[in-house]
Design a protein around this motif. Structure first.
Motif, PDB file in Angstrom:
ATOM      1  N   ILE C 380       0.865  -1.179   0.000  1.00 39.66           N
ATOM      2  CA  ILE C 380       0.000   0.000   0.000  1.00 39.66           C
ATOM      3  C   ILE C 380       0.903   1.232   0.000  1.00 39.66           C
ATOM      4  O   ILE C 380       1.772   1.367   0.869  1.00 39.66           O
ATOM      5  CB  ILE C 380      -0.900   0.029   1.253  1.00 39.66           C
ATOM      6  N   PHE C 381       0.711   2.123  -0.961  1.00 38.94           N
ATOM      7  CA  PHE C 381       1.488   3.365  -0.976  1.00 38.94           C
ATOM      8  C   PHE C 381       1.372   4.043   0.382  1.00 38.94           C
ATOM      9  O   PHE C 381       0.259   4.285   0.858  1.00 38.94           O
ATOM     10  CB  PHE C 381       0.964   4.314  -2.060  1.00 38.94           C
ATOM     11  N   PRO C 382       2.513   4.309   1.039  1.00 38.87           N
ATOM     12  CA  PRO C 382       2.433   4.849   2.394  1.00 38.87           C
ATOM     13  C   PRO C 382       1.840   6.256   2.419  1.00 38.87           C
ATOM     14  O   PRO C 382       2.030   7.024   1.467  1.00 38.87           O
ATOM     15  CB  PRO C 382       3.892   4.878   2.860  1.00 38.87           C
ATOM     16  N   VAL C 383       1.115   6.555   3.481  1.00 37.50           N
ATOM     17  CA  VAL C 383       0.557   7.895   3.652  1.00 37.50           C
ATOM     18  C   VAL C 383       0.837   8.364   5.070  1.00 37.50           C
ATOM     19  O   VAL C 383       1.050   7.556   5.978  1.00 37.50           O
ATOM     20  CB  VAL C 383      -0.968   7.924   3.426  1.00 37.50           C
ATOM     21  N   THR C 384       0.840   9.663   5.261  1.00 35.50           N
ATOM     22  CA  THR C 384       1.023  10.218   6.598  1.00 35.50           C
ATOM     23  C   THR C 384      -0.292  10.119   7.350  1.00 35.50           C
ATOM     24  O   THR C 384      -1.360  10.018   6.742  1.00 35.50           O
ATOM     25  CB  THR C 384       1.434  11.689   6.512  1.00 35.50           C
ATOM     26  N   GLN C 459     -10.141  11.721  -1.745  1.00 45.00           N
ATOM     27  CA  GLN C 459      -9.630  10.417  -1.304  1.00 45.00           C
ATOM     28  C   GLN C 459      -8.283  10.071  -1.926  1.00 45.00           C
ATOM     29  O   GLN C 459      -7.755   8.999  -1.679  1.00 45.00           O
ATOM     30  CB  GLN C 459     -10.639   9.321  -1.665  1.00 45.00           C
ATOM     31  N   GLN C 460      -7.722  10.977  -2.738  1.00 44.64           N
ATOM     32  CA  GLN C 460      -6.472  10.597  -3.397  1.00 44.64           C
ATOM     33  C   GLN C 460      -5.303  10.684  -2.424  1.00 44.64           C
ATOM     34  O   GLN C 460      -5.218  11.561  -1.570  1.00 44.64           O
ATOM     35  CB  GLN C 460      -6.205  11.453  -4.629  1.00 44.64           C
ATOM     36  N   THR C 461      -4.394   9.699  -2.562  1.00 50.33           N
ATOM     37  CA  THR C 461      -3.216   9.685  -1.699  1.00 50.33           C
ATOM     38  C   THR C 461      -1.938   9.693  -2.515  1.00 50.33           C
ATOM     39  O   THR C 461      -0.850   9.776  -1.962  1.00 50.33           O
ATOM     40  CB  THR C 461      -3.218   8.422  -0.813  1.00 50.33           C
ATOM     41  N   LEU C 462      -2.045   9.565  -3.832  1.00 49.90           N
ATOM     42  CA  LEU C 462      -0.855   9.551  -4.670  1.00 49.90           C
ATOM     43  C   LEU C 462      -0.452  10.988  -4.998  1.00 49.90           C
ATOM     44  O   LEU C 462      -1.279  11.872  -5.071  1.00 49.90           O
ATOM     45  CB  LEU C 462      -1.129   8.773  -5.957  1.00 49.90           C
TER      46      LEU C 462
END
Lengths: 311, 254, 510
Positions: C380-384, C459-462
């Motif tokens: 999963i692409f990491p997010v803060t 909702q975008q995290t990229l």
């Protein structure tokens, strides 16, 4: 087809915890207007829906002309009914509403124009039903009930929303339907509406018929006929009448109200005991009295009395 | 049965809503098909796409008005209480429901024929400007015919599926939510699923992605189902909904 | 107490309490209809269930680990590296005289082509470990000289391409944790391009030449590339005294490396001071197309949110159209004749409930879905934590705004079927179009700017990186608008709807 009658036998229906019909039985006969009265929630509308096959009963039978409604072919030729005058598509014209109903029975468009004229809706027939007043919708609903020229007509609260002219028209109209030999069932929760229209009454309460008789018989049978008596010999008169079994109440210095004895019997009793009196006036019971007495125990939603509220 | 059909047809033609919905279906189908045909770009080594399927992509949008009509035919009557009048006039309930279904089928199929043929024509005209006229881009006539009749049947089946769902749910807004969710959500769900096996299962099961396989004219091997079998899945959905609706109408109090 | 309040004390209190009463009435109406409460519950459930389904159904067990950069982000760390270990401070210079790239045409047939972000130059890297800190100065295929460090930072230097006629001289100086990059055209005059601080850099680092050649955008897809650079005059200065150069392909088995096109491989040749190095891959942040197997919170949430959207739109429309259907609106307006306030109260109640439904859904769905996906080997692409909070709050706000829009359309058209159809249509149609991988990026980006689906940007995290060429489309999880602006587009529709509904309610007979 057998006699144009509605025959209900022991209808019983439960909605969840509520017992809507609890052994409803009566017969609607041809040639008379039968009033179907009772407090709100007593089961009038449910009974009518059961007659029309809209709701299924848990027990009992409802026959129109000897058959269950759902077995009828072209049922509007047997029974005409008005349940809810507001049940219309608002953007369809009144005439078109009658048109699809007529086609569903294989009737011609000509018949639609006849019933429109019969109920006096000609001027509004080609307007959208959404713009109709309540009274106009009632007339449209009655036109729909008359489409198939049925020997049985059943109307749920037809006086609702009608102006005084409309009410007078409706009464005459219902009587004329009965005079033509049709069986007419008219429900109402207001006694005064059916008083001058119905020949026969079915009073319902808590899901069953609690009285089923001619209007005059019902009034005569009621115990609530009262007689007002004016006399200077109050105590003596009260003793005599109470001895004869009447309920006596002094309502003024020289007036007494007697209930439980007819006026002629009171006169005979007083004369025999030589009690002087100056006036005896019988107060005839109205249907309202009959109705209130009959439904006293059957009212489901009785308003709290003031004392109950303060307590 | 004939009087009931006559009555239902009269009901449909005497209010404006159904006519507008069918016009909307035709407009939406043709417009989206034409728009899709005009944005498609061909690489130098060929277009590689399926021109017939592309010309019929508007069905994805056009099915929404068809579904709404299917819902309103019955839930509108439950909303106003007119269903009582209908069932009083035609107390044999299966007859009353079948009359609605047959009338709806006729109306939707007629409008769908215009919508589908219009889309094909628009697509042909636009795509011929994009170099689709070359022989490899033209599928066999029988395949085009299958895609055309299949799309018309698909739109009709969606109308019937909606009628069945609305007969079960009875509230128009909820019915529309359920049917549009069923149509559009399941294919999206297939995209969200990572496992290709499950993805394919869902595409075989969802009424829209299964049914629209009937539009394919090239690359048939990559389809989740064969074209007619796919339409059969949609037909199965419609049949199940109609049977459920019919049974409930018969047994439930109106 | 001010003069104004003493002048109209009773009136003021009535006004303020009046609105609270309207609000209370609307809340009571809402919570006493089982179907509406259930509808909102269904919305929450859909968000969670779809997330669980997305998590359970994925299967990438056994895939190699994704390199993580010093900043915690997913990176791609693949290049051909000609290096030797060097301790302490020092400097390295080189002259680049050629950078030629090839792109496969058809089946494995390599032809010369332009790879704008092909990279060749000098690099100081903590180690050859994947994702280790670095600073590099390089010449690129189409963007001139760049100084880049730690995968995400990028600064421009001299413009123009490199050739035998226009040689580019590159230099890197190390002083403790500070690396400074210079560029010039003659080897004597140096212009500083940038400075990078690599915290925690040990005394001994790997220093040398590198060549990377990333995927290029080709029509609707991407294709790999390979590049070869010619270096000359490679010299070490200061404290650095060199030994032997060794060459290797870093990150050969990384999931973010698609392999050499046409079965090629990396190599280097050395003759005197001249080096020819051939490499592929990229040293850069990972994007969706370089790490196609990666998942995002977006993937976990969006489909479920879309489903929940349908539920809240139905409830929102019914909340007002039911009143018209049953003429309850007459009772409502008789109880509070100021119609705009009734509408506002309805919007507040509905919005608050939908917000809670979405927030609860997202708060449950994100950790559950992500945990299940990770257990199945999905990266999963990491997010803060801040991003995660924004996604959860944004999901609630998205449902709230959409339901209010449905309410307004319901108030305007007064028919539940029409309101539900039009609002679902306004959201579904553009969403279906952007969810189609074949939609041209220009159309998809336009749709996600102007239609209600712009709100899904929340909702975008990229993150889009200008130094990485890729298809940044909504389908890939990249929205053209920043999260809150995207939501604001939908809010704009809702506010416009409220205004029109208020005017219409006011002017029209109930």
């Amino acid at each position: 087809m057998s006699a144009p009658e509605i025959v209900l036998t022991g209808l019983r229906k439960r909605y969840g915890a509520t017992l809507a019909l609890d052994g409803m039985s009566f017969t609607v006969r041809p040639g008379v207007v039968t009033g179907f009265v009772g407090p709100n929630g007593a089961g009038k509308s449910t009974t009518m829906r059961v007659v029309l096959g809209l709701d299924a009963v848990d027990e009992g039978t409802a026959l129109v002309g000897g058959k269950p409604y759902r077995s009828l072919r072209c049922p509007l030729n047997h029974v005409g009914a008005l349940l809810d005058a507001a049940a219309l598509h608002p953007s369809r014209t009144g005439r078109n509403h009658l048109l699809w109903l007529a086609y569903s029975q294989g009737l011609a468009a000509r018949r639609v124009d006849q019933v429109i004229e019969q109920v006096g809706l000609t001027s509004a027939a080609r307007r959208k039903a959404g713009g109709y007043s309540l009274g106009m919708r009632q007339r449209l609903g009655i036109a729909a009930a008359l489409l198939g020229d049925p020997p049985i007509v059943m109307l749920d609260e037809p006086f609702n929303g009608m102006d005084p002219d409309g009410i007078i028209w409706m009464r005459g109209f219902l009587r004329s339907l009965a005079a033509q030999g049709r069986a007419v069932l008219v429900s109402s929760h207001l006694m005064s509406e059916v008083q001058d229209t119905a020949d026969h009454l079915v009073v319902v309460g808590r899901g069953k018929a609690i009285a089923d008789a001619g209007v005059n018989d019902l009034i005569a049978a009621t115990s609530s006929g009262r007689v007002a008596l004016r006399t200077t010999a109050g105590p003596h008169a009260m003793a005599v009448l109470a001895h004869a079994g009447a309920t006596v109440v002094a309502t003024g210095s020289d007036t007494i109200t007697v209930s439980g004895l007819p006026a002629d019997r009171i006169v005979t009793l007083l004369n025999r005991s030589v009690v002087p009196f100056s006036e005896v006036s019988a107060h005839r019971a109205t249907l309202e009295d009959v109705y209130l007495e009959l439904t006293r125990d059957a009212v489901e939603f009785r308003a709290a009395t003031p004392t109950e509220v303060t307590r | 049965m004939r009087p009931a059909l006559h009555a239902e047809w009269t009901k449909l033609r005497t209010v404006a809503g159904p006519g507008w919905l069918m016009l909307g279906m035709i407009a939406a189908t043709v417009a989206l098909s034409a728009a899709a045909a005009s944005v498609v770009t061909c690489a130098a080594d060929g277009c590689g796409g399926d021109p017939t399927k592309l010309s019929l992509v508007g069905v994805v949008l056009g099915q929404a008005p068809a579904a709404v009509l299917g819902v309103l035919v019955i839930s509108g009557e439950y909303g106003s209480g007119m269903i009582h009048t209908t069932l009083t006039a035609v107390p044999h309930r299966v007859t009353a429901f079948a009359a609605k279904a047959i009338t709806l089928t006729g109306v939707v199929a007629a409008a769908a024929t215009i919508a589908v043929l219009g889309s094909l024509l628009a697509g042909r005209l636009i795509l011929s400007h994009h170099g689709f006229t070359a022989a490899p881009g033209r599928p066999a006539l029988s395949l085009t015919l299958r895609a055309t009749t299949g799309s018309i049947l698909y739109l009709t089946l969606i109308g019937l599926l909606s009628l069945g769902i609305a007969a079960v749910v009875r509230n128009s807004a909820t019915s529309i939510g359920v049917i549009l969710g069923l149509l559009y959500l399941l294919p999206l769900l297939a995209q969200a699923i990572g496992d290709p096996h499950w993805q394919r299962r869902l595409e075989q099961f969802a009424p829209m992605s299964a049914g629209l396989t009937v539009q394919a004219t090239t690359d048939l091997g990559s389809l989740p189902l064969s074209p007619w079998a796919g339409l059969g899945v949609t037909a199965g959905w419609a049949a199940a909904a109609l049977v459920a609706g019919g049974l409930l109408i018969r047994t439930r109090d109106a | 107490m001010t003069a104004v309040t003493t002048a109209h004390p009773a009136g003021r209190r009535t006004t303020r309490d009046g609105f609270r009463q309207v609000l209370h009435a609307e809340w009571t109406k809402f919570r006493t209809v089982l179907g509406w409460v259930a509808g909102m519950g269904v919305a929450t459930l859909l968000v969670v269930l779809v997330a669980l389904l997305a998590g359970v159904s994925s299967d990438q067990k056994g895939s190699p680990p994704v390199p993580i950069g010093p900043g915690g982000e997913a990176v791609t760390d693949t290049c051909y590296f000609v290096h030797q270990p060097l301790a302490g401070d020092g400097s390295v210079t080189v002259a680049v005289s050629a950078l030629d790239s090839s792109i496969p045409q058809g089946l494995g047939d390599l032809r010369p082509g332009v790879v704008p972000w092909a990279k060749a130059g000098l690099i100081v890297k903590e180690s050859t470990r994947q994702g280790s800190p670095y600073a590099a100065i390089m010449i690129t295929g189409g963007h001139g000289v760049r100084m880049q460090d730690n995968y995400v930072n990028d600064r421009a230097g001299l413009r123009g391409p490199v050739s035998a006629a226009s040689v580019r001289w590159l230099r890197l100086d190390r002083s403790g944790d500070t690396i400074t990059g210079y560029a010039g055209t003659d080897g004597t005059n140096w212009a500083e391009v940038g400075t990078a601080r690599l915290s925690g850099l040990g005394s001994s680092v790997q220093v040398g030449l590198f060549v990377a050649s990333p995927q290029v955008v080709d029509g609707m897809g991407t294709t790999g590339s390979v590049s070869t650079a010619a270096f000359g005059d490679l010299r070490l200065h200061g404290g650095w005294t060199g030994g032997e150069w060794t060459g290797e392909l870093l990150g050969d088995h990384s999931p973010s490396f698609a392999g050499f096109p046409g079965n090629g491989s990396g190599s280097f040749t050395q003759s005197g001071g001249r080096f020819t190095v051939t490499g592929a891959g990229d040293i850069a942040p990972a994007v969706r197309e370089t790490l196609p197997t990666g998942g995002t919170l977006n993937d976990i949430l969006t489909t479920g949110t879309f489903a929940a959207l349908i539920a809240v739109i139905v409830v929102g429309a019914l909340f007002i159209t039911t009143e018209y259907r049953k003429n309850l609106i007459h009772v409502t307006l008789a109880a509070s004749p100021r119609r705009g306030r009734v509408l506002l109260a309805k919007a507040i109640v509905l919005g608050a409930v939908a917000f809670v439904a979405g927030l609860v859904g997202a708060v449950l769905a994100v950790p559950l879905g992500a945990r299940l996906a990770r257990a199945n080997g999905v990266f999963i692409f990491p997010v803060t934590p801040w991003t995660e909070m924004r996604v959860a709050l944004g999901t609630g706000a998205l449902l709230a705004t959409a339901s209010i829009l449905a309410l307004c359309i319901g108030a305007i058209v007064r028919d539940s079927a029409a309101a539900v159809t039009s609002v679902i249509g306004a959201v579904v149609l553009p969403y279906l179009l952007i969810a189609n991988p074949f939609m041209p990026a220009s159309v998809a980006n336009w749709l996600t700017r102007v239609t209600p689906v712009a709100a899904f940007a929340v909702q975008q995290t990229l993150v889009q990186y200008p130094q990485v060429a890729s298809h940044y489309t909504p389908y890939q999880g990249y929205y053209p608008l920043v999260p809150w602006v995207g939501l604001a587009v939908l809010a704009g529709y809702a506010v416009a709807g409220l205004a029109v509904a208020a005017v219409v309610l006011h002017r029209r007979d109930a």
